[in-house]
Design an enzyme around this catalytic site. Structure first.
Site, PDB file in Angstrom:
ATOM      1  N   LEU A   1     -36.143  71.002  26.324  1.00  0.00           N
ATOM      2  CA  LEU A   1     -35.663  71.739  27.502  1.00  0.00           C
ATOM      3  C   LEU A   1     -34.720  72.850  27.061  1.00  0.00           C
ATOM      4  O   LEU A   1     -33.534  72.651  26.911  1.00  0.00           O
ATOM      5  CB  LEU A   1     -34.965  70.797  28.487  1.00  0.00           C
ATOM      6  CG  LEU A   1     -35.871  69.876  29.283  1.00  0.00           C
ATOM      7  CD1 LEU A   1     -35.067  69.059  30.276  1.00  0.00           C
ATOM      8  CD2 LEU A   1     -36.949  70.647  30.008  1.00  0.00           C
ATOM      9  N   HIS A   2     -35.283  74.012  26.849  1.00  0.00           N
ATOM     10  CA  HIS A   2     -34.506  75.186  26.472  1.00  0.00           C
ATOM     11  C   HIS A   2     -34.322  76.067  27.701  1.00  0.00           C
ATOM     12  O   HIS A   2     -34.602  75.638  28.824  1.00  0.00           O
ATOM     13  CB  HIS A   2     -35.188  75.927  25.311  1.00  0.00           C
ATOM     14  CG  HIS A   2     -36.633  76.226  25.548  1.00  0.00           C
ATOM     15  ND1 HIS A   2     -37.065  77.409  26.082  1.00  0.00           N
ATOM     16  CD2 HIS A   2     -37.743  75.472  25.359  1.00  0.00           C
ATOM     17  CE1 HIS A   2     -38.385  77.394  26.204  1.00  0.00           C
ATOM     18  NE2 HIS A   2     -38.817  76.214  25.766  1.00  0.00           N
ATOM     19  N   ALA A   3     -33.860  77.274  27.540  1.00  0.00           N
ATOM     20  CA  ALA A   3     -33.469  78.121  28.673  1.00  0.00           C
ATOM     21  C   ALA A   3     -34.595  78.404  29.671  1.00  0.00           C
ATOM     22  O   ALA A   3     -34.390  78.323  30.874  1.00  0.00           O
ATOM     23  CB  ALA A   3     -32.889  79.434  28.161  1.00  0.00           C
TER      24      ALA A   3
END
Length: 87
Positions: free
Chosen positions: A14-16
């Site tokens: 879960l990145h930006a």
């Protein structure tokens, strides 16, 4: 309160970009939505809080919705995650 456990399949976790998708989806509903990862919990309406969970690929998280439209909120969030290849 309704909840569902899901496994993150995005290779980067879960990145930006996916976090912004979750925030956008959470803001469509009146229910409070949170994500639980291990012993940590974060509001799905706050991108930095989601990023602070440091969720990686293969991690199991629990999506929780609580409020007047909780069933629709949970279903919408799960669908948004599936359609964006997060789960």
């Amino acid at each position: 309160m309704v909840s569902q456990k899901v496994t993150i399949i995005d290779p980067i976790g879960l990145h930006a970009r996916p976090a912004s998708i979750l925030v956008k989806e959470a803001k469509k509903y009146q229910s409070a939505m949170t994500m639980r990862y291990g012993e940590k919990e974060a509001s799905l309406s706050a991108m930095l809080k989601i990023l602070s969970l440091a969720v990686s690929e293969g991690a199991e998280v629990e999506i929780i919705a609580e409020g007047s439209d909780e069933t629709d909120a949970l279903a919408g969030m799960i669908e948004a995650m599936k359609s964006n290849n997060l789960i």
